[in-house]
Scaffold this active site. Structure first.
Site, PDB file in Angstrom:
ATOM      1  N   ASN A   1      -1.494  -1.130 -12.868  1.00 46.61           N
ATOM      2  CA  ASN A   1      -1.737  -2.235 -11.915  1.00 46.61           C
ATOM      3  C   ASN A   1      -3.850  -2.750 -11.249  1.00 46.61           C
ATOM      4  OD1 ASN A   1      -1.507  -4.921  -9.950  1.00 46.61           O
ATOM      5  ND2 ASN A   1      -0.743  -3.407  -9.026  1.00 46.61           N
TER       6      ASN A   1
ATOM      7  N   GLU B   1       3.661   2.178   2.829  1.00 48.43           N
ATOM      8  CA  GLU B   1       4.718   2.153   1.485  1.00 48.43           C
ATOM      9  C   GLU B   1       4.431   1.433   0.418  1.00 48.43           C
ATOM     10  OE1 GLU B   1       7.215   3.570  -1.116  1.00 48.43           O
ATOM     11  OE2 GLU B   1       6.652   4.113   0.717  1.00 48.43           O
TER      12      GLU B   1
ATOM     13  N   VAL C   1       1.667  -9.775  -1.868  1.00 45.29           N
ATOM     14  CA  VAL C   1       1.472 -11.196  -1.558  1.00 45.29           C
ATOM     15  C   VAL C   1       1.442 -11.538  -2.958  1.00 45.29           C
ATOM     16  CG1 VAL C   1       0.185 -12.508  -1.465  1.00 45.29           C
ATOM     17  CG2 VAL C   1      -0.615 -10.089  -0.454  1.00 45.29           C
TER      18      VAL C   1
ATOM     19  N   GLY D   1      -5.098 -14.872  -3.050  1.00 49.80           N
ATOM     20  CA  GLY D   1      -6.923 -15.629  -3.209  1.00 49.80           C
ATOM     21  C   GLY D   1      -7.252 -16.545  -2.017  1.00 49.80           C
TER      22      GLY D   1
ATOM     23  N   TYR E   1      -8.682  -3.157  -4.297  1.00 46.84           N
ATOM     24  CA  TYR E   1      -8.818  -1.736  -3.238  1.00 46.84           C
ATOM     25  C   TYR E   1     -10.181  -0.947  -3.374  1.00 46.84           C
ATOM     26  CZ  TYR E   1      -3.224  -2.240  -2.984  1.00 46.84           C
ATOM     27  OH  TYR E   1      -2.252  -2.582  -2.411  1.00 46.84           O
TER      28      TYR E   1
ATOM     29  N   GLY F   1      -6.436 -14.925   1.117  1.00 48.20           N
ATOM     30  CA  GLY F   1      -7.436 -13.725   2.137  1.00 48.20           C
ATOM     31  C   GLY F   1      -6.032 -12.960   2.604  1.00 48.20           C
TER      32      GLY F   1
ATOM     33  N   GLY G   1      -4.222 -10.723   1.883  1.00 51.40           N
ATOM     34  CA  GLY G   1      -3.546  -9.096   1.460  1.00 51.40           C
ATOM     35  C   GLY G   1      -4.687  -8.657   2.289  1.00 51.40           C
TER      36      GLY G   1
ATOM     37  N   TYR H   1       8.000  -7.260 -10.459  1.00 55.73           N
ATOM     38  CA  TYR H   1       5.669  -7.488 -10.728  1.00 55.73           C
ATOM     39  C   TYR H   1       5.721  -6.028 -11.492  1.00 55.73           C
ATOM     40  CZ  TYR H   1       1.062  -6.900 -10.120  1.00 55.73           C
ATOM     41  OH  TYR H   1       0.383  -6.931 -10.364  1.00 55.73           O
ATOM     42  N   GLU H   2       6.299  -4.780 -10.780  1.00 58.22           N
ATOM     43  CA  GLU H   2       6.305  -3.305 -11.369  1.00 58.22           C
ATOM     44  C   GLU H   2       6.979  -3.117 -12.509  1.00 58.22           C
ATOM     45  OE1 GLU H   2       6.258  -1.096  -7.646  1.00 58.22           O
ATOM     46  OE2 GLU H   2       4.095  -2.093  -7.430  1.00 58.22           O
TER      47      GLU H   2
END
Length: 162
Positions: free
Chosen positions: A128, A87, A91, A97, A135, A99, A101, A27-28
């Site tokens: 991101n 670190e 999910v 979606g 957050y 809950g 995270g 993903y990153e």
């Protein structure tokens, strides 16, 4: 959120944690960077002797481990108190979606409060925006005046050389 369970990881979760870290690396946009082995995770999280290097929470949905938070204890010289350095939090996309995270982040915040620790900190990639928005929606603030540095590879070896 009744179909979601957040719990401390146990040794049987190591293959799931490795899989989730590899998914996070993809993903990153760094899939080749996730080189940790199950043996390294077992030794870091569940050492035969001494304290763990890191800790992990897992998120379970519909009986499957689909989320994780890997963290370690930090220390603030300014407050004189310990904290948590998160670190990785991840999910699986198809389980977002529900809950997970928020529940993982909330559990880490609870650990801080329960233990009298003053900070829960982490980094997030600048591009991101879904994570940044997530957050911020939960009250986190970015420390834009700070830049993260890293020494690794040849630069680390050069600096360590006598």
């Amino acid at each position: 959120m009744t179909d979601v369970l957040i719990r401390e990881a146990d040794p049987a979760d190591v293959p799931h944690l490795i899989r989730l870290v590899q998914e996070l690396a993809a993903y990153e946009k760094e899939p080749d960077s996730a080189t940790a082995t199950p043996e390294q995770f077992r030794e870091a999280l569940f050492p035969a002797h001494g304290d763990p290097t890191a800790y992990a929470l897992v998120g379970v949905r519909e009986g499957a481990v689909v989320a994780m938070a890997i963290w370690f204890r930090s220390f603030s010289t300014w407050t004189g108190q310990a904290g948590i350095w998160l670190e990785d939090l991840f999910v699986e996309p198809e389980h977002r979606g529900h809950g997970l995270g928020k529940a993982l982040l909330a559990r880490l915040a609870q650990l801080c409060v329960e233990r009298g620790w003053t900070r829960l900190e982490w980094t997030v990639l600048d591009w991101n925006t879904p994570s940044i928005d997530f957050y911020r929606a939960h009250g986190a603030r970015s420390l834009d005046d700070w830049t993260t540095f890293r020494l690794d590879g040849d630069a680390l070896s050069r600096l360590a050389a006598p």
